[in-house]
Design an enzyme around this catalytic site. Structure first.
Site, PDB file in Angstrom:
ATOM      1  N   ASN A  12      38.594  27.706  48.856  1.00 30.82           N
ATOM      2  CA  ASN A  12      37.826  28.753  48.243  1.00 30.82           C
ATOM      3  C   ASN A  12      36.506  28.522  49.069  1.00 30.82           C
ATOM      4  O   ASN A  12      35.562  27.920  48.835  1.00 30.82           O
ATOM      5  CB  ASN A  12      37.367  28.563  46.530  1.00 30.82           C
ATOM      6  CG  ASN A  12      36.335  29.499  46.288  1.00 30.82           C
ATOM      7  OD1 ASN A  12      35.922  30.453  46.861  1.00 30.82           O
ATOM      8  ND2 ASN A  12      35.767  29.256  45.181  1.00 30.82           N
ATOM      9  N   LYS A  14      33.835  30.487  49.179  1.00 27.63           N
ATOM     10  CA  LYS A  14      32.525  30.816  48.600  1.00 27.63           C
ATOM     11  C   LYS A  14      31.871  31.946  49.458  1.00 27.63           C
ATOM     12  O   LYS A  14      32.395  32.567  50.176  1.00 27.63           O
ATOM     13  CB  LYS A  14      31.865  29.908  47.697  1.00 27.63           C
ATOM     14  CG  LYS A  14      32.679  29.008  46.882  1.00 27.63           C
ATOM     15  CD  LYS A  14      31.948  27.871  46.009  1.00 27.63           C
ATOM     16  CE  LYS A  14      32.999  27.055  45.399  1.00 27.63           C
ATOM     17  NZ  LYS A  14      32.064  26.105  44.488  1.00 27.63           N
ATOM     18  N   HIS A 100      36.633  32.551  38.313  1.00 28.13           N
ATOM     19  CA  HIS A 100      36.121  31.593  38.852  1.00 28.13           C
ATOM     20  C   HIS A 100      34.727  31.360  37.827  1.00 28.13           C
ATOM     21  O   HIS A 100      34.102  32.156  37.641  1.00 28.13           O
ATOM     22  CB  HIS A 100      35.735  31.562  40.186  1.00 28.13           C
ATOM     23  CG  HIS A 100      35.259  30.253  40.621  1.00 28.13           C
ATOM     24  ND1 HIS A 100      33.865  29.769  40.539  1.00 28.13           N
ATOM     25  CD2 HIS A 100      35.944  29.280  41.785  1.00 28.13           C
ATOM     26  CE1 HIS A 100      33.995  28.552  41.042  1.00 28.13           C
ATOM     27  NE2 HIS A 100      34.997  28.358  41.798  1.00 28.13           N
ATOM     28  N   GLU A 102      31.884  30.414  38.432  1.00 24.64           N
ATOM     29  CA  GLU A 102      30.664  31.207  39.154  1.00 24.64           C
ATOM     30  C   GLU A 102      30.615  32.517  38.822  1.00 24.64           C
ATOM     31  O   GLU A 102      29.441  32.868  38.682  1.00 24.64           O
ATOM     32  CB  GLU A 102      30.594  30.542  40.711  1.00 24.64           C
ATOM     33  CG  GLU A 102      30.329  29.059  40.791  1.00 24.64           C
ATOM     34  CD  GLU A 102      30.751  28.638  42.285  1.00 24.64           C
ATOM     35  OE1 GLU A 102      31.341  29.452  43.176  1.00 24.64           O
ATOM     36  OE2 GLU A 102      30.702  27.395  42.316  1.00 24.64           O
ATOM     37  N   GLU A 170      39.453  23.951  36.317  1.00 31.37           N
ATOM     38  CA  GLU A 170      38.222  23.687  36.829  1.00 31.37           C
ATOM     39  C   GLU A 170      37.239  23.242  35.777  1.00 31.37           C
ATOM     40  O   GLU A 170      36.399  24.108  35.273  1.00 31.37           O
ATOM     41  CB  GLU A 170      37.837  24.824  37.713  1.00 31.37           C
ATOM     42  CG  GLU A 170      38.759  24.941  38.843  1.00 31.37           C
ATOM     43  CD  GLU A 170      38.095  25.564  40.200  1.00 31.37           C
ATOM     44  OE1 GLU A 170      38.219  25.132  41.049  1.00 31.37           O
ATOM     45  OE2 GLU A 170      37.121  26.693  39.919  1.00 31.37           O
ATOM     46  N   GLY A 176      31.464  21.367  42.702  1.00 29.06           N
ATOM     47  CA  GLY A 176      30.216  20.956  43.650  1.00 29.06           C
ATOM     48  C   GLY A 176      29.521  19.951  43.256  1.00 29.06           C
ATOM     49  O   GLY A 176      28.261  19.780  43.777  1.00 29.06           O
ATOM     50  N   SER A 215      35.482  19.291  42.784  1.00 30.84           N
ATOM     51  CA  SER A 215      35.131  18.017  43.537  1.00 30.84           C
ATOM     52  C   SER A 215      36.306  17.394  44.326  1.00 30.84           C
ATOM     53  O   SER A 215      36.363  16.043  44.335  1.00 30.84           O
ATOM     54  CB  SER A 215      34.128  17.234  43.005  1.00 30.84           C
ATOM     55  OG  SER A 215      32.917  17.684  42.838  1.00 30.84           O
TER      56      SER A 215
END
Ligand code: PEP
Length: 266
Positions: A12, A14, A100, A102, A170, A176, A215
């Site tokens: 991904n 992003k 996701h 985010e 996730e 991250g 991560s």
């Protein structure tokens, strides 16, 4: 009886990379794949939409698949700035990430929105990579399995199966941050998701891939990819460099190294 799923590694990207760097990265990964010998693995990259069409075009004759990072739940019409799943499929994409964390955080996407997006992806015959995962506060409150259960049951469409759905677990606090759950914690959640998929989709629930994301890097991939019911990884930061992404792909275990016992329905 379901076949053991072929592992999947998805990158991904992003909101990163402009044309030249994005094309060079896609090209490097595709070249490495063409020369690869080893256990079979499906590999996808999910560039920003600005690069998706051109990358799909030049990768079309390679085994490297291209996906999108999001889509509208709607098919067409007066929705300025939105892109439908049909438009993404028309570019040549094989899959699309939905839900996701985010997107859930930045755009207030609920499980119901994620469900509608997953359905629109599946309508096009692409695979929906449906993301779920708990926040740090939810984990600390001992609510991880409860949260993941609700997200899975509400986000995954009834018409899902191994041909059109991949689940990405996730943990939000691991994305991250350089922090990951222990292998035992990953195993607990993946076993739980597998049991839920078995309840929802019978034996095909064993063939639906469950990716771990958060991560993953070239140092921890070897261990994480050997946790039972981890069928691959959704990789953010470490997918932006061909070498690190490639080391993660190379860490995919042979089928004989994977232990994920299938339960029999009573
Ligand atoms: C992600 O964006 O889905 C992700 C897992 O990111 P990272 O690997 O950087 O934690």
């Amino acid at each position: 009886m379901a076949n053991a799923p072929i592992p999947m590694i998805a990158g991904n990207w992003k909101m990163n990379l402009f044309h030249n760097d994005g094309h060079a990265l896609a090209n490097d990964i595709a070249e490495k794949m063409l020369g690869r010998v080893g256990p079979s693995v499906d590999v996808a990259i999910c560039p920003p939409l600005t690069l998706t069409g051109s990358i799909c075009a030049f990768l079309s004759a390679t085994p490297l698949r291209v996906g999108a990072q999001d889509c509208s739940p709607l098919q067409t019409g007066a929705h300025t700035g939105d892109i439908s799943a049909e438009m993404i499929a028309n570019l040549g994409c094989a899959c699309c990430i939905v839900g996701h964390s985010e997107r859930r955080r930045d755009h207030g996407e609920t499980n119901q929105v994620v469900h509608a997006k997953a359905e629109s992806v599946q309508r096009t015959r692409m695979t929906a990579i449906i993301c779920i995962g708990e926040t740090e506060a939810e984990r600390n409150a001992g609510k991880t399995l409860e949260v993941v259960t609700k997200q899975l049951q509400e986000s995954v469409p009834e018409g899902s199966g191994s041909a059109n759905a991949v689940i990405a677990y996730e943990p939000v606090w691991a994305i991250g941050t350089g922090r990951t759950p222990t292998n035992a914690e990953i195993a607990e959640v993946h076993q739980h998701i597998r049991d839920l998929l078995f309840e929802m989709f019978d034996y095909d629930g064993y063939a639906i891939r469950i990716l771990y994301g958060g991560s993953v890097n070239e140092k921890n991939a070897n261990e994480i990819l050997r946790v039972p019911h981890v069928n691959g990884a959704l990789v953010g930061g470490a997918s932006l460099k061909a070498d690190t992404f490639w080391q993660i792909i190379e860490a995919v275990p042979k089928p004989s190294e994977v232990s994920a016992p299938v339960r029999v329905k009573a």
